[in-house]
Design a protein around this motif. Sequence first.
Motif, mmCIF file in Angstrom:
data_model
loop_
_atom_site.group_PDB
_atom_site.id
_atom_site.type_symbol
_atom_site.label_atom_id
_atom_site.label_comp_id
_atom_site.label_asym_id
_atom_site.label_seq_id
_atom_site.Cartn_x
_atom_site.Cartn_y
_atom_site.Cartn_z
ATOM 1 N N ILE A 124 -7.402 -0.180 6.733
ATOM 2 C CA ILE A 124 -6.767 -0.468 8.018
ATOM 3 C C ILE A 124 -5.993 0.763 8.486
ATOM 4 O O ILE A 124 -5.193 1.327 7.740
ATOM 5 C CB ILE A 124 -5.832 -1.684 7.923
ATOM 6 C CG1 ILE A 124 -6.657 -2.926 7.568
ATOM 7 C CG2 ILE A 124 -5.054 -1.884 9.230
ATOM 8 C CD1 ILE A 124 -5.833 -4.175 7.318
ATOM 9 N N SER A 125 -6.255 1.151 9.722
ATOM 10 C CA SER A 125 -5.593 2.311 10.310
ATOM 11 C C SER A 125 -4.579 1.851 11.354
ATOM 12 O O SER A 125 -4.882 0.994 12.179
ATOM 13 C CB SER A 125 -6.633 3.223 10.958
ATOM 14 O OG SER A 125 -6.007 4.321 11.557
ATOM 15 N N VAL A 126 -3.395 2.415 11.268
ATOM 16 C CA VAL A 126 -2.338 2.160 12.243
ATOM 17 C C VAL A 126 -1.911 3.520 12.776
ATOM 18 O O VAL A 126 -1.676 4.440 11.987
ATOM 19 C CB VAL A 126 -1.144 1.430 11.586
ATOM 20 C CG1 VAL A 126 0.029 1.320 12.533
ATOM 21 C CG2 VAL A 126 -1.567 0.054 11.090
ATOM 22 N N PRO A 127 -1.803 3.682 14.090
ATOM 23 C CA PRO A 127 -1.343 4.974 14.606
ATOM 24 C C PRO A 127 0.019 5.366 14.006
ATOM 25 O O PRO A 127 0.900 4.518 13.864
ATOM 26 C CB PRO A 127 -1.213 4.734 16.116
ATOM 27 C CG PRO A 127 -2.106 3.574 16.402
ATOM 28 C CD PRO A 127 -2.073 2.720 15.164
ATOM 29 N N VAL A 128 0.140 6.629 13.656
ATOM 30 C CA VAL A 128 1.387 7.124 13.062
ATOM 31 C C VAL A 128 2.571 6.788 13.966
ATOM 32 O O VAL A 128 3.657 6.460 13.479
ATOM 33 C CB VAL A 128 1.280 8.647 12.798
ATOM 34 C CG1 VAL A 128 2.610 9.238 12.405
ATOM 35 C CG2 VAL A 128 0.249 8.919 11.719
ATOM 36 N N PRO A 160 0.849 -1.196 0.000
ATOM 37 C CA PRO A 160 0.000 0.000 0.000
ATOM 38 C C PRO A 160 0.885 1.247 0.000
ATOM 39 O O PRO A 160 1.921 1.284 0.671
ATOM 40 C CB PRO A 160 -0.771 -0.108 1.322
ATOM 41 C CG PRO A 160 -0.592 -1.505 1.795
ATOM 42 C CD PRO A 160 0.677 -2.010 1.202
ATOM 43 N N GLY A 161 0.483 2.239 -0.741
ATOM 44 C CA GLY A 161 1.257 3.479 -0.779
ATOM 45 C C GLY A 161 0.797 4.380 -1.893
ATOM 46 O O GLY A 161 -0.094 4.041 -2.661
ATOM 47 N N GLY A 162 1.433 5.541 -1.968
ATOM 48 C CA GLY A 162 1.074 6.479 -3.020
ATOM 49 C C GLY A 162 1.760 7.809 -2.830
ATOM 50 O O GLY A 162 2.669 7.963 -2.005
ATOM 51 N N HIS A 163 1.305 8.776 -3.606
ATOM 52 C CA HIS A 163 1.915 10.105 -3.637
ATOM 53 C C HIS A 163 1.744 10.861 -2.322
ATOM 54 O O HIS A 163 0.706 10.761 -1.675
ATOM 55 C CB HIS A 163 1.296 10.937 -4.765
ATOM 56 C CG HIS A 163 1.657 10.433 -6.122
ATOM 57 N ND1 HIS A 163 0.867 9.561 -6.812
ATOM 58 C CD2 HIS A 163 2.735 10.674 -6.905
ATOM 59 C CE1 HIS A 163 1.431 9.288 -7.973
ATOM 60 N NE2 HIS A 163 2.574 9.943 -8.052
ATOM 61 N N VAL A 164 2.776 11.621 -1.995
ATOM 62 C CA VAL A 164 2.715 12.544 -0.866
ATOM 63 C C VAL A 164 2.055 13.818 -1.382
ATOM 64 O O VAL A 164 2.495 14.397 -2.379
ATOM 65 C CB VAL A 164 4.136 12.842 -0.321
ATOM 66 C CG1 VAL A 164 4.085 13.883 0.780
ATOM 67 C CG2 VAL A 164 4.796 11.551 0.170
ATOM 68 N N ASP A 165 0.985 14.235 -0.735
ATOM 69 C CA ASP A 165 0.259 15.438 -1.150
ATOM 70 C C ASP A 165 1.002 16.701 -0.740
ATOM 71 O O ASP A 165 1.826 16.681 0.188
ATOM 72 C CB ASP A 165 -1.144 15.445 -0.534
ATOM 73 C CG ASP A 165 -2.055 14.386 -1.126
ATOM 74 O OD1 ASP A 165 -1.776 13.885 -2.239
ATOM 75 O OD2 ASP A 165 -3.056 14.051 -0.461
ATOM 76 N N ALA A 166 0.676 17.797 -1.383
ATOM 77 C CA ALA A 166 1.275 19.092 -1.050
ATOM 78 C C ALA A 166 1.045 19.396 0.430
ATOM 79 O O ALA A 166 -0.058 19.218 0.944
ATOM 80 C CB ALA A 166 0.674 20.191 -1.916
ATOM 81 N N GLY A 167 2.094 19.813 1.121
ATOM 82 C CA GLY A 167 1.989 20.168 2.531
ATOM 83 C C GLY A 167 1.951 18.987 3.480
ATOM 84 O O GLY A 167 1.780 19.156 4.689
ATOM 85 N N GLU A 168 2.095 17.778 2.977
ATOM 86 C CA GLU A 168 1.990 16.557 3.776
ATOM 87 C C GLU A 168 3.379 15.949 3.965
ATOM 88 O O GLU A 168 4.213 16.002 3.071
ATOM 89 C CB GLU A 168 1.079 15.572 3.022
ATOM 90 C CG GLU A 168 0.739 14.313 3.743
ATOM 91 C CD GLU A 168 -0.215 13.432 2.929
ATOM 92 O OE1 GLU A 168 -1.156 12.902 3.532
ATOM 93 O OE2 GLU A 168 -0.023 13.278 1.697
ATOM 94 N N THR A 169 3.622 15.352 5.112
ATOM 95 C CA THR A 169 4.872 14.626 5.314
ATOM 96 C C THR A 169 4.740 13.229 4.716
ATOM 97 O O THR A 169 3.628 12.730 4.501
ATOM 98 C CB THR A 169 5.210 14.485 6.806
ATOM 99 O OG1 THR A 169 4.219 13.651 7.431
ATOM 100 C CG2 THR A 169 5.286 15.847 7.495
ATOM 101 N N SER A 170 5.878 12.589 4.481
ATOM 102 C CA SER A 170 5.834 11.223 3.964
ATOM 103 C C SER A 170 5.196 10.281 4.991
ATOM 104 O O SER A 170 4.495 9.339 4.609
ATOM 105 C CB SER A 170 7.232 10.741 3.569
ATOM 106 O OG SER A 170 8.101 10.727 4.675
ATOM 107 N N LEU A 171 5.388 10.540 6.268
ATOM 108 C CA LEU A 171 4.777 9.719 7.325
ATOM 109 C C LEU A 171 3.260 9.845 7.311
ATOM 110 O O LEU A 171 2.534 8.843 7.362
ATOM 111 C CB LEU A 171 5.337 10.116 8.691
ATOM 112 C CG LEU A 171 4.776 9.371 9.902
ATOM 113 C CD1 LEU A 171 4.995 7.868 9.781
ATOM 114 C CD2 LEU A 171 5.402 9.913 11.179
ATOM 115 N N ALA A 172 2.770 11.066 7.209
ATOM 116 C CA ALA A 172 1.318 11.285 7.138
ATOM 117 C C ALA A 172 0.739 10.638 5.879
ATOM 118 O O ALA A 172 -0.348 10.050 5.913
ATOM 119 C CB ALA A 172 1.000 12.774 7.179
#
Length: 143
Positions: free
Chosen positions: A65-69, A41-53
Amino acid sequence: MTETETFETIRLTSDVVLLAAGRVLLIERGWDPYEGCWALPGGHVDAGETSLAAASRELVEETGISVPVSNLWQVGTFDTPGRDPRGRYVTVAYAATIPKAVPPMAGDDATAARWWPLTALPPLAFDHADILSAVIGSANPNQ
């Protein structure tokens, strides 16, 4: 003689290796490149977003599925030229381990999402086999 600088467009993405009980969560890609192939799972980092977010967001969008950052740990940066046929892509890969495999629900550009045994993986798109190998060979600093 003067040297000429050249620049190329570089796109930033995030990928997630989610592990549970000897399995890894993969998505089946819904479009090219690698339509119908399995990937992290993955994809583009949006403008103003960190790679972690972006990693956290893409995991939810593509698998439900949600995993805490705070549970995601950075595996590394993968930037080999040619790793994506669309052009120059650099990905920051993250990983997390959860106690048990919860049922995923494919969404966004994923046509399917499922847990695969680490001992019986399908061929993976892009350089995702390398990313998975980096995770399996590393120690999780958050455990």
